[in-house]
Motif scaffolding. Structure first.
Motif, PDB file in Angstrom:
ATOM      1  N   VAL A 602       0.775  -1.113   0.023  1.00 40.36           N
ATOM      2  CA  VAL A 602       0.054  -0.089   0.182  1.00 40.36           C
ATOM      3  C   VAL A 602       0.826   1.284  -0.048  1.00 40.36           C
ATOM      4  N   LEU A 603       0.733   2.132  -1.049  1.00 42.00           N
ATOM      5  CA  LEU A 603       1.619   3.242  -0.913  1.00 42.00           C
ATOM      6  C   LEU A 603       0.681   4.564  -0.665  1.00 42.00           C
ATOM      7  N   ASN A 604       1.097   5.164   0.668  1.00 39.59           N
ATOM      8  CA  ASN A 604       0.479   6.233   1.239  1.00 39.59           C
ATOM      9  C   ASN A 604       1.457   7.519   0.788  1.00 39.59           C
ATOM     10  N   SER A 605       0.772   8.582   0.853  1.00 40.54           N
ATOM     11  CA  SER A 605       1.564   9.708  -0.042  1.00 40.54           C
ATOM     12  C   SER A 605       1.254  11.036   1.212  1.00 40.54           C
ATOM     13  N   ASN A 636       8.998  -0.234   5.900  1.00 44.46           N
ATOM     14  CA  ASN A 636       9.258  -0.930   7.409  1.00 44.46           C
ATOM     15  C   ASN A 636      10.760  -1.767   7.400  1.00 44.46           C
ATOM     16  N   PRO A 637      11.486  -1.864   8.241  1.00 37.98           N
ATOM     17  CA  PRO A 637      12.730  -2.566   8.374  1.00 37.98           C
ATOM     18  C   PRO A 637      12.600  -4.060   7.870  1.00 37.98           C
ATOM     19  N   LYS A 638      11.398  -4.607   8.492  1.00 39.18           N
ATOM     20  CA  LYS A 638      11.022  -6.090   8.098  1.00 39.18           C
ATOM     21  C   LYS A 638      10.937  -6.194   6.473  1.00 39.18           C
ATOM     22  N   ASP A 639      10.059  -5.203   6.015  1.00 39.46           N
ATOM     23  CA  ASP A 639       9.898  -5.156   4.480  1.00 39.46           C
ATOM     24  C   ASP A 639      11.292  -5.100   3.854  1.00 39.46           C
ATOM     25  N   ALA A 640      12.166  -4.192   4.222  1.00 45.25           N
ATOM     26  CA  ALA A 640      13.323  -4.076   3.652  1.00 45.25           C
ATOM     27  C   ALA A 640      14.224  -5.093   3.694  1.00 45.25           C
ATOM     28  N   ASP A 641      14.159  -5.763   4.877  1.00 44.44           N
ATOM     29  CA  ASP A 641      15.043  -7.041   5.179  1.00 44.44           C
ATOM     30  C   ASP A 641      14.733  -8.087   3.995  1.00 44.44           C
ATOM     31  N   LYS A 642      13.406  -8.253   3.940  1.00 41.21           N
ATOM     32  CA  LYS A 642      12.771  -9.360   2.923  1.00 41.21           C
ATOM     33  C   LYS A 642      13.252  -8.883   1.584  1.00 41.21           C
ATOM     34  N   LEU A 643      13.377  -7.533   1.268  1.00 40.67           N
ATOM     35  CA  LEU A 643      13.800  -7.295  -0.191  1.00 40.67           C
ATOM     36  C   LEU A 643      15.160  -6.876  -0.334  1.00 40.67           C
ATOM     37  N   ASN A 644      15.936  -7.157   0.979  1.00 43.40           N
ATOM     38  CA  ASN A 644      17.230  -7.044   0.865  1.00 43.40           C
ATOM     39  C   ASN A 644      17.647  -5.546   0.388  1.00 43.40           C
ATOM     40  N   LEU A 645      16.799  -4.649   1.105  1.00 44.94           N
ATOM     41  CA  LEU A 645      17.022  -3.280   0.851  1.00 44.94           C
ATOM     42  C   LEU A 645      17.811  -2.370   1.854  1.00 44.94           C
ATOM     43  N   LYS A 646      18.620  -1.349   1.421  1.00 45.36           N
ATOM     44  CA  LYS A 646      19.206  -0.669   2.452  1.00 45.36           C
ATOM     45  C   LYS A 646      18.840   0.705   2.299  1.00 45.36           C
ATOM     46  N   VAL A 669      15.282   4.500  -0.992  1.00 46.82           N
ATOM     47  CA  VAL A 669      14.421   3.854   0.336  1.00 46.82           C
ATOM     48  C   VAL A 669      15.032   4.522   1.553  1.00 46.82           C
ATOM     49  N   LYS A 670      14.132   4.657   2.484  1.00 44.64           N
ATOM     50  CA  LYS A 670      14.357   5.042   3.735  1.00 44.64           C
ATOM     51  C   LYS A 670      13.754   4.115   4.667  1.00 44.64           C
ATOM     52  N   ILE A 671      14.618   3.564   5.317  1.00 43.80           N
ATOM     53  CA  ILE A 671      14.151   2.370   6.495  1.00 43.80           C
ATOM     54  C   ILE A 671      13.683   3.241   7.649  1.00 43.80           C
ATOM     55  N   ASP A 672      12.123   2.649   8.089  1.00 42.51           N
ATOM     56  CA  ASP A 672      11.597   3.459   9.015  1.00 42.51           C
ATOM     57  C   ASP A 672      10.457   2.558   9.621  1.00 42.51           C
ATOM     58  N   ASN A 673      10.900   2.629  11.007  1.00 47.05           N
ATOM     59  CA  ASN A 673      10.002   1.640  11.877  1.00 47.05           C
ATOM     60  C   ASN A 673       8.706   2.086  12.210  1.00 47.05           C
ATOM     61  N   ASN A 674       8.554   3.438  11.685  1.00 46.25           N
ATOM     62  CA  ASN A 674       6.943   4.350  11.950  1.00 46.25           C
ATOM     63  C   ASN A 674       5.942   3.671  10.829  1.00 46.25           C
ATOM     64  N   GLN A 675       6.707   2.961   9.822  1.00 45.10           N
ATOM     65  CA  GLN A 675       5.697   2.320   8.919  1.00 45.10           C
ATOM     66  C   GLN A 675       5.141   0.969   9.166  1.00 45.10           C
ATOM     67  N   ARG A 676       3.917   0.637   9.176  1.00 43.06           N
ATOM     68  CA  ARG A 676       3.427  -0.428   9.290  1.00 43.06           C
ATOM     69  C   ARG A 676       3.956  -1.684   8.175  1.00 43.06           C
ATOM     70  N   ILE A 677       4.039  -2.662   8.637  1.00 44.69           N
ATOM     71  CA  ILE A 677       4.548  -3.725   7.443  1.00 44.69           C
ATOM     72  C   ILE A 677       3.531  -3.838   6.395  1.00 44.69           C
ATOM     73  N   GLY A 678       4.138  -3.761   5.199  1.00 42.05           N
ATOM     74  CA  GLY A 678       3.368  -3.833   4.099  1.00 42.05           C
ATOM     75  C   GLY A 678       2.874  -2.442   3.432  1.00 42.05           C
ATOM     76  N   GLU A 679       3.270  -1.371   4.174  1.00 43.89           N
ATOM     77  CA  GLU A 679       2.805  -0.132   3.747  1.00 43.89           C
ATOM     78  C   GLU A 679       3.997   0.640   3.902  1.00 43.89           C
ATOM     79  N   ALA A 717      -1.916   0.635  -4.808  1.00 45.40           N
ATOM     80  CA  ALA A 717      -1.245  -0.799  -4.602  1.00 45.40           C
ATOM     81  C   ALA A 717      -0.163  -0.930  -5.673  1.00 45.40           C
ATOM     82  N   ILE A 718       0.952  -1.008  -4.956  1.00 46.87           N
ATOM     83  CA  ILE A 718       2.088  -1.004  -5.812  1.00 46.87           C
ATOM     84  C   ILE A 718       3.195  -2.198  -5.776  1.00 46.87           C
ATOM     85  N   SER A 719       4.203  -2.107  -6.549  1.00 50.68           N
ATOM     86  CA  SER A 719       5.331  -3.206  -6.337  1.00 50.68           C
ATOM     87  C   SER A 719       6.603  -2.421  -6.171  1.00 50.68           C
TER      88      SER A 719
END
Ligand code: SF4
Length: 921
Positions: A602-605, A636-646, A669-679, A717-719
């Motif tokens: 989900v992309l929020n703006s 979210n860091p967990k999504d970033a981890d899954k996609l191997n993003l820094k 990318v900005k890894i941000d704990n304040n995002q929900r997973i998948g968003e 809804a994005i990839s």
């Protein structure tokens, strides 16, 4: 006497070299005092201490108004097909083409797309021309993207677009619920007032409802990070809870409302357990929130784009209003459902009929009596009997060739509307695109056949209305730049050239204001909420001296000098047929742009702290780009981890409707704990005028609210896919660079002003030799080039007339150099070899390791602040006392709180002078 000189004279009467006006950015509507230097130029701005919106405060955007007010980048003359022409020629061509289209295809084949940046007087004549004289209702505004759902909801419940609350309610309340609003960044001065109120009254509770943990959440007693779009489920659950816990105000419901039983019936299944699941929040937090609402007498629910920009935006707002009606928390001090407007004059546009589904002065197109009232007051040849095209439909009809001529005023739909590629296609095929604006270049002006220069802030003269219905003067303090004219003048000139001689003979804004206020009271007799009879017949002097005042401003036999109205519906009387407020029976529906296996995010703006809209003004100064200078994609860091993003890895964003292989949207990318997973979250500001691929509007479809027409700009809804480049880097240079030139060298880039020139953050697959050749070829006046290479980075410096004039660093990974450091070296004559060595090795000296800038006013960086926190300075006031951060405009205070929360030591260091020796014990 010109209006600008009369305004300065007015100001001069109050204080020797001061004038008072209004900030042109957000819906808070802050008063601004402007001083002049001896030559009559604007010298400084400060918050007006007596303006009831801000009482002396300004946020960082307001306090930097003079930095963004230069004539650089202004559109100064009319042009036709890019060629400068006279005003007569330009106006003649607009009028002729509009008349030709209307004669051949009818009035609905033309349209105006206008803006919440216009003043009320501009808006009034634009609406009058389209609805009263051209005879179509095809005038819509970018406020459609901002608060049209709030308008529709107020009308459904109250029978009128009437905001019941005032800013004081935000301070006097005992429970403030902030829904879908990061007010700390989007309405900073209002947020500071809330912070102060909570400090004075620690019992005041704040609940933030937002999928993201934003800066505003720092103030929250409860943060409900609900699943995006699930607001209706949350507030329907509250109705059910109030009913179960005996929290209904049955007297209020019975006396002043209708339709409650049906709503209650619909909410019976909305138990805490059910809602917690729907909204994806804990039952404990949810119950705590519901209990607070139940047990607190004074409750305000303030809401903004997170509610409005949705396919169920109107329903969401009505679900909030339902709760206030059910508990009787409305029309009283510190109570009510309070929609915050985004734009400075979104409210003014609503007043004068800037939306395609309204007539002027809150009258309705589908009401024959209202049509007759407006038409007879205007004495106009026509009045539309059907609503016009709302923004999304308007560009659809342009794309389909049904609308053949469009006039876009003071807005940039190529960047702000969803489905950018459709907007581009529509404008490319439209027979006539007229754009009036104060800037020379933006993504929309690229499509203009005719461009008309309009005045900007400090030149424009008229009124604006803020979120709390407060009308303020935005005063013309300076003469128009170049050949620019006021929007109302341009519209009147076109109207007359079209043959509408009567109806547009205004010579100054006070005349338009007089006509507008007259219409609010014409055949009103208390039947309509918007009544400005108390402001009718102001003399020019009174208009120039008008103090901020909240409508309605009703004169009567008893009240000759009315003071305006703080709060509405204090008597429980509404503008519906029965005089009773209407409950609206609503069911929770999911957003339209839903995720899938291929498009799982989900992309929020939204907005960032120091930028406004499409950056055409706030993007001009390094003072406002130093906080956040580049677009980003928060994950979210967990999504970033899954996609191997820094952090700072570049990703391409795609959506089902795009099917794009090329780099349409690409963000770091900005890894941000304040995002929900998948968003994910990305800012809205960047465009093709300053970047290769940062405008996110393309990712949103046309999905919009069926009632309000407001697009769903918070839920695409994005990839995302990582994009690898051979080099990423930054180029600092003492001059502006064209987008065409940058495209030759870089596949990805973003330009940002810094205090010595332009910073380009880039990525490319070209090799270093090609890049250096590009530099040498395109900067022929540079006499010397030096460079260094290592395994992971390279650097290149260019010298001109003995000064360091360019520095480029590249790396095989993301590279972010300290702007202050490079800035300290650029322009240096005969640069010290040691410093040049440091630059070639990309090694700043220790004094430039402050980290990300947090306080723009005093240039205090994150590392300095974190160090102070680790030393035990763990309060915002304490940091302000020692580092000055947060002590001017206060915009960074919530970030200071975030840093304190994150870095506060669990065991505080003991002050040296409090240490005692064992002997002393
Ligand atoms: Fe301007 Fe800031 Fe006030 Fe908004 S809060 S009106 S941007 S000074």
């Amino acid at each position: 006497m010109s209006s600008s000189s009369s305004n300065v004279e007015q100001a001069s009467a109050c204080a020797a070299s001061l004038a008072t006006t209004t900030c042109p950015y957000c819906g808070v509507g802050c008063g601004v005092d402007v001083s002049f230097d001896i030559k009559g130029n604007l010298a400084s701005v400060t918050g007006s201490s007596d303006h009831p919106a801000n009482y002396g405060r300004l946020c960082v955007k307001g306090s930097k108004l003079l930095d963004t007010n230069s004539t650089e980048g202004r559109l100064l003359s009319p042009t036709v097909m890019g060629e400068q022409v006279s005003w007569d020629e330009a106006i003649g061509q607009v009028a002729t083409k509009f008349n030709d289209v209307i004669a051949q295809y009818g009035p609905d084949a033309v349209a105006f797309y206008v803006s919440g940046q216009l003043l009320t007087e501009d808006y009034y004549v634009a609406n009058k021309l389209m609805k009263g004289y051209i005879g179509s209702a095809n005038i819509d505004t970018n406020s459609r993207l901002c608060m049209s759902s709030a308008v529709a909801a107020y009308k459904r419940s109250f029978g009128a677009d009437a905001v019941p609350c005032c800013y004081e309610d935000l301070e006097q309340t005992e429970l403030l619920i902030l829904v879908g609003s990061n007010a700390a960044w989007t309405h900073p001065v209002l947020f500071q007032r809330i912070e102060r109120a909570k400090k004075i009254n620690p019992d005041m509770k704040v609940v933030i409802v937002d999928p993201r943990r934003t800066s505003s959440a720092e103030l929250a007693d409860i943060h409900l990070a609900i699943k995006p779009g699930s607001d209706v489920a949350l507030f329907n659950g509250l109705i059910q809870y109030l009913s179960k816990e005996d929290g209904l105000d049955k007297n209020y419901i019975n006396s002043y409302t209708e339709g409650f039983d049906a709503v209650l019936e619909s909410c019976l299944d909305s138990t805490v357990a059910h809602v917690a699941k729907e909204c994806d929040v804990s039952e404990t937090n949810l119950t705590h929130f519901y209990e607070l609402f139940l047990t607190t007498k004074k409750v305000v629910t303030a809401y903004c784009m997170g509610v409005n920009q949705s396919t169920s935006g109107t329903d969401k707002a009505n679900s909030i209003i339902n709760c206030h009606l059910a508990s009787g928390k409305l029309g009283k001090e510190g109570c009510g459902p309070f929609s915050l407007t985004g734009q400075p004059n979104a409210m003014g546009g609503r007043e004068v009929g800037g939306l395609a589904n309204m007539l002027a002065c809150h009258m309705d197109i589908d009401n024959p009596e209202h049509r007759d009232t407006v038409q007879s007051y205007w004495g106009s040849p026509s009045i539309p009997t059907k609503v016009g095209l709302k923004a999304v439909d308007m560009f659809d009809d342009i794309n389909q060739g049904k609308v053949k001529a469009v006039w876009i005023m003071a807005t940039n739909p190529m960047v702000s509307m969803p489905n950018r590629q459709k907007i581009a296609a529509a404008l490319a095929k439209c027979e006539l695109v007229v754009v009036s604006d104060c800037v020379q270049k933006n993504d929309t002006l690229d499509y203009a056949h005719i461009a008309l220069p309009a005045t900007g802030w400090s030149e424009k003269d008229g009124t604006v209305t803020n979120s709390e219905r407060r009308i303020s003067r935005q005063r013309g303090l300076m003469p128009a730049s170049g050949e620019a004219k006021h929007d109302w003048q341009i519209i009147c000139d076109v109207a007359k050239a079209m043959g509408f001689d009567s109806g547009f003979n205004f010579s100054r804004p006070s005349e338009i204001f007089a006509e507008y206020t007259g219409l609010t009271s014409f055949k009103n007799n208390g039947t309509r909420d918007l009544d400005l009879s108390g402001l009718c017949n102001l003399s020019d002097r009174e208009y120039n001296r008008l103090k901020p005042i909240q409508w309605p401003v009703i004169s009567s036999a008893e009240t000759k000098q009315p003071d305006g109205t703080k709060r509405l519906f204090t008597d429980g009387q509404f503008y519906t047929e029965t005089g009773k407020a209407q409950f609206v029976d609503i069911s929770y529906t999911q957003p339209e742009q839903l995720t899938s296996e291929n498009f799982p995010f989900v992309l929020n703006s939204g907005r960032i702290r120091d930028q406004w809209h499409t950056m055409t003004r706030t993007g001009k100064t390094a003072e406002l780009t130093s906080h956040i200078g580049r677009p980003f994609l928060a994950i979210n860091p967990k999504d970033a981890d899954k996609l191997n993003l820094k952090d700072n890895d570049l990703v391409q964003l795609n959506a089902a409707h795009l099917c794009s292989e090329n780099l349409n949207v690409c963000l770091p990318v900005k890894i941000d704990n304040n995002q929900r997973i998948g968003e994910l979250f990305a800012p809205i500001h960047w465009s093709a005028t300053n970047s290769s691929s940062s405008n996110i509007a393309a990712l949103y479809t046309d999905a919009n609210d069926k009632i309000s027409g407001q697009p769903e700009l918070k839920h695409a809804a994005i990839s995302i896919v990582k994009v690898d480049f051979a080099h990423q880097g930054q180029l600092f240079v003492q001059q502006n660079l064209s987008i065409a030139l940058l495209k030759q060298a870089f596949e990805y880039f973003v330009t940002t002003p810094f205090d010595k020139g332009t910073l380009v953050s880039f990525a490319t697959n070209k090799n270093l030799t090609v890049l250096r050749t590009w530099l040498v070829n395109n900067f022929p006046l540079f006499e010397e080039w030096v460079g260094a290479n290592s395994e992971v980075f390279s650097s290149t410096c260019g010298l001109r007339e003995g000064q360091l004039a360019l520095s480029m660093g590249t790396s095989n990974r993301a590279l972010e150099l300290d702007q202050n450091w490079i800035s300290s070296l650029i322009g240096e004559l005969n640069i010290n070899p040691e410093k040049l060595h440091g630059l070639l090795n990309l090694q700043p000296d220790d004094s430039f390791k402050q980290g990300k800038l947090i306080c723009s006013c005093f240039k205090v960086g994150e590392n300095t602040i974190v160090e102070a926190i680790k030393q035990g300075n763990c309060s915002v006031d304490g940091l302000g006392a020692s580092l000055k951060c947060g002590t001017n405009c206060g915009s960074c205070k919530s970030e200071l709180s975030q840093l304190i929360t994150k870095h506060k030591p669990t065991i505080l260091p003991v002050d040296e002078d409090k240490l005692i020796t064992l002997e002393a014990v």
